[in-house]
Design an enzyme around this catalytic site. Structure first.
Site, PDB file in Angstrom:
ATOM      1  N   PRO A   2       0.818  -1.186   0.000  1.00 23.74           N
ATOM      2  CA  PRO A   2       0.000   0.000   0.000  1.00 23.74           C
ATOM      3  C   PRO A   2       0.852   1.235   0.000  1.00 23.74           C
ATOM      4  O   PRO A   2       1.741   1.389   0.819  1.00 23.74           O
ATOM      5  CB  PRO A   2      -0.724  -0.113   1.328  1.00 23.74           C
ATOM      6  N   GLU A   3       0.579   2.120  -0.897  1.00 24.57           N
ATOM      7  CA  GLU A   3       1.197   3.436  -0.870  1.00 24.57           C
ATOM      8  C   GLU A   3       0.082   4.438  -0.591  1.00 24.57           C
ATOM      9  O   GLU A   3      -1.042   4.049  -0.308  1.00 24.57           O
ATOM     10  CB  GLU A   3       1.899   3.717  -2.209  1.00 24.57           C
ATOM     11  N   HIS A  93      -4.399 -15.739   8.403  1.00 24.25           N
ATOM     12  CA  HIS A  93      -3.583 -14.538   8.644  1.00 24.25           C
ATOM     13  C   HIS A  93      -4.396 -13.333   9.085  1.00 24.25           C
ATOM     14  O   HIS A  93      -4.062 -12.205   8.748  1.00 24.25           O
ATOM     15  CB  HIS A  93      -2.761 -14.184   7.409  1.00 24.25           C
ATOM     16  N   ARG A 112       2.209 -11.450   5.408  1.00 24.25           N
ATOM     17  CA  ARG A 112       3.652 -11.300   5.623  1.00 24.25           C
ATOM     18  C   ARG A 112       3.992 -10.698   6.984  1.00 24.25           C
ATOM     19  O   ARG A 112       5.148 -10.708   7.387  1.00 24.25           O
ATOM     20  CB  ARG A 112       4.272 -10.461   4.504  1.00 24.25           C
TER      21      ARG A 112
END
Length: 284
Positions: A2-3, A93, A112
């Site tokens: 994500p930016e 997750h 992650r």
DNA sequence: ATCCTATCCTGTAGGC
DNA sequence: TGCCTACAGGATAGGA
């Protein structure tokens, strides 16, 4: 993942659905995120009403009544998913669940585990080192060419590294750094301290253009990113260089080049970058 | 101070 | 099919 555009898309979706809801229960799963929570667990959110959702760079801030802030960073693979009341599909997750009193819920998923979740005192956000050190948002108000030149002045680092440095500018990431520099016709390998005023002006113009268009497109889904509803973003098909190594430049046809800077991929058109290099010397 | 490298973690795509 | 390697949108500590 994500930016700024992806986080801003999420912020807007959260802002239109979550404020006014009251937390019934909030819990963090046993699987821990890489950056451990400081300032207590999510249990402190129980009974509190969501006031508004803010963004600082790539950080989301859930502001709760009573000066409590839930800070969230999506890392590379984090997602916030919103679910109306009713059963939800099981997911792997999932590191946090926030249940509201009406039965709706938010889930934070991050395979992650580079993401972050912290509960902070809203009156002392600067006590958090990562928030305190954040540079300024590139959109509100838009960075000027002068500000950019100041940020790069004297720097021997590459211009791409400067755009990516969250302590200078908060929000630009690896995809948009390549896109911005390509559209500004600046070679990403140039040392920031060597850029001309005209080059900084071009970069300054492209930052809001690229980020704004990406926000309009609900972000770029390269692989992991999804909106609050689990949908991919639409800006991927409008990328001009990122992940297009070997494909023709949409401007000049030259094959797009992929290089590695600081262990991360950079994409650029060598021809466009060379043309941009001469700007300012050829005007009347 | 500034810059660069390595590292954290899991999933996926591609080569064989 | 399976095995292996390379790579992925992030930040950050530590060394040069």
């Amino acid at each position: 993942m994500p930016e700024l555009p992806e986080v801003e898309t999420l912020r807007r979706m959260l802002e239109s659905h979550v404020p006014g809801r009251t937390v019934a229960a909030a819990r963090r799963s046993r699987a821990r995120l890489h950056v451990a929570s400081r300032g207590g667990g999510l249990g402190a959110l129980a009974g509190r009403r969501v006031d508004r959702i803010e963004r600082r760079g790539k950080y989301l801030l859930f502001q709760f009544a009573g000066d409590v802030t839930l800070l969230s960073h999506l890392g590379m693979s984090g997602r916030w998913l919103f679910h109306p009341p009713g059963p939800v599909e099981p997911l792997t997750h999932v590191h946090a669940v926030i249940e509201f009193t009406d039965g709706s819920k938010l889930r934070f998923q991050d395979p992650r585990r580079f993401g972050q979740l912290r509960v902070l005192d809203a009156r002392r956000l600067d006590a958090d080192a990562s928030i305190r050190r954040l540079g300024r948002d590139p959109l509100a108000p838009p960075l000027t060419a002068d500000e950019l030149a100041d940020l790069g002045r004297g720097s021997t680092a590459s211009v791409k590294a400067v755009l990516l440095d969250q302590h200078r500018i908060a929000g630009i990431g690896n995809i948009y750094a390549s896109e911005i520099l390509h559209r500004a016709r600046v070679d990403p390998r140039r040392r920031a301290g060597r850029l001309s005023r005209a080059e900084w002006a071009a970069v300054a113009a492209e930052i809001p253009a690229v980020l704004g268009e990406a926000i309009d497109g609900l972000g770029t889904t390269f692989s992991m990113y999804r909106t609050l509803w689990g949908e991919p973003g639409g800006f991927g098909e409008r990328l001009r260089v990122y992940d297009r190594a070997g494909e023709p430049c949409l401007t000049c046809g030259t094959p797009i080049r992929r290089i590695v800077q600081a262990q991360r991929a950079t994409y650029y058109c060598p021809t466009c970058a060379r043309v941009g290099r001469s700007r300012g010397r050829q005007q009347t």
